[in-house]
Design an enzyme around this catalytic site. Structure first.
Site, PDB file in Angstrom:
ATOM      1  N   SER A  38       0.997  -1.132  -0.130  1.00 48.79           N
ATOM      2  CA  SER A  38       0.134   0.031   0.141  1.00 48.79           C
ATOM      3  C   SER A  38       0.795   1.390   0.017  1.00 48.79           C
ATOM      4  O   SER A  38       1.812   1.384  -0.846  1.00 48.79           O
ATOM      5  CB  SER A  38      -0.965  -0.107   1.370  1.00 48.79           C
ATOM      6  OG  SER A  38      -2.036   1.020   1.083  1.00 48.79           O
ATOM      7  N   ASP A 161      -5.544  -3.251  -2.805  1.00 48.47           N
ATOM      8  CA  ASP A 161      -4.426  -2.956  -1.862  1.00 48.47           C
ATOM      9  C   ASP A 161      -4.053  -4.211  -1.292  1.00 48.47           C
ATOM     10  O   ASP A 161      -4.399  -4.957  -0.923  1.00 48.47           O
ATOM     11  CB  ASP A 161      -5.353  -2.238  -0.635  1.00 48.47           C
ATOM     12  CG  ASP A 161      -4.360  -1.612   0.413  1.00 48.47           C
ATOM     13  OD1 ASP A 161      -3.309  -2.284   0.742  1.00 48.47           O
ATOM     14  OD2 ASP A 161      -4.724  -0.608   1.012  1.00 48.47           O
TER      15      ASP A 161
END
Length: 286
Positions: A38, A161
């Protein structure tokens, strides 16, 4: 001895790891292998490109643009975080704050980014060979928070993500041959993730991806186990962990410049307190 660097994500909480990474640049601390999930993957890119201070600007200066985060971005692009603005408009070679991609590419360190396959729910890992000048979709994909953002396609496959499937990828780093790891966390050591709220919202937003919904449903269990894995490695002398030493007043979606500067300052403070211990960890053989 092969030492790896593992950087957790966490949205705006990543101002903490931005400080640690800048301190690494200040002290010429390098690693053979680096992996991020991320927002941690984006911060790693600046670190590996040698661009001290660049990450801080993304948490304190660029956040004031309505294209960075918020309702305007959501209505225009479908993304609460303006991923194309952050990792495209700003980051491209002609952007306001370009990434030095040639420097990143030529850095001898191996660099991997974690993404979550939206169809299988499995973690996948790509290196910088999956990136090109002004094409940072890999980092966008790793930062695409489900429900808050649309998936990002890589090779015609949708991804979300990376923190969803492998938030703190220490196992991957060990699989890649690292003997020891330096790990930067986004949360305090006593953090315990709770079940995700707003289930109706993320179920509706991710209805095309049932494996992602299942991952979100069980994320708290997987994350807490992952965190304990990190601390087990630390007890074994295989990991050196940086984590915020004081309560932090910035959340994943915070857009408070002063809070971000305070979090960055905390990262610098924590590094300075631990730099001698870090040096010993990185130079003492197993």
């Amino acid at each position: 001895m092969k030492i790896g660097l593992v950087v957790e994500g966490g949205g705006m909480k990543c101002a903490y790891n931005a400080a640690i990474l800048d301190a690494f640049l200040d002290h010429n601390i390098t690693f053979a292998y680096c992996i991020g999930a991320s927002g941690g993957s984006g911060n790693l890119a600046s670190y590996l490109a040698g661009q001290r201070g660049r990450n801080l600007r993304f948490f304190t200066e660029h956040i004031h643009s309505p294209s960075y985060f918020g309702l305007r971005s959501f209505l225009k692009t479908g993304d609460l975080f303006g991923l194309q603005y952050i990792y495209g408009t700003l980051t491209n070679s002609m952007g306001k704050d370009p990434l030095d991609f040639p420097a990143l590419k030529n850095n001898p360190a191996e660099y991997e980014v974690v993404v979550t396959n939206a169809l299988t729910g499995k973690a996948e890992y790509f290196g910088k060979e999956a990136m090109a000048q002004d094409d940072y979709r890999l980092i966008m994909a790793s930062s695409a928070i489900p429900a808050a953002c649309r998936p990002v396609e890589l090779n015609d496959i949708p991804y979300f993500d990376g923190g969803l499937s492998d938030a703190i990828p220490v196992s991957r780093a060990l699989e890649k041959g690292c003997d020891r790891l330096v790990v930067i966390l986004s949360k305090m050591r006593d953090y315990v993730r709770k079940p995700q709220g707003m289930r109706l919202f993320y179920t509706m937003r991710c209805h095309r991806y049932p494996q992602i919904i299942s991952l979100i449903d069980h994320r708290h269990t997987a994350y807490n186990q992952n965190l304990q894995e990190v601390f087990a490695l630390e007890r074994e002398g295989k990991a050196f962990v940086f984590a915020p030493s004081h309560p932090i007043h910035a959340g994943t979606y915070s857009m408070n410049e002063q809070a971000e500067r305070d979090l960055y300052a905390l990262g610098m403070e924590d590094f300075n307190k631990q730099k001698d211990a870090l040096a010993a960890f990185m130079t003492t053989y197993l």
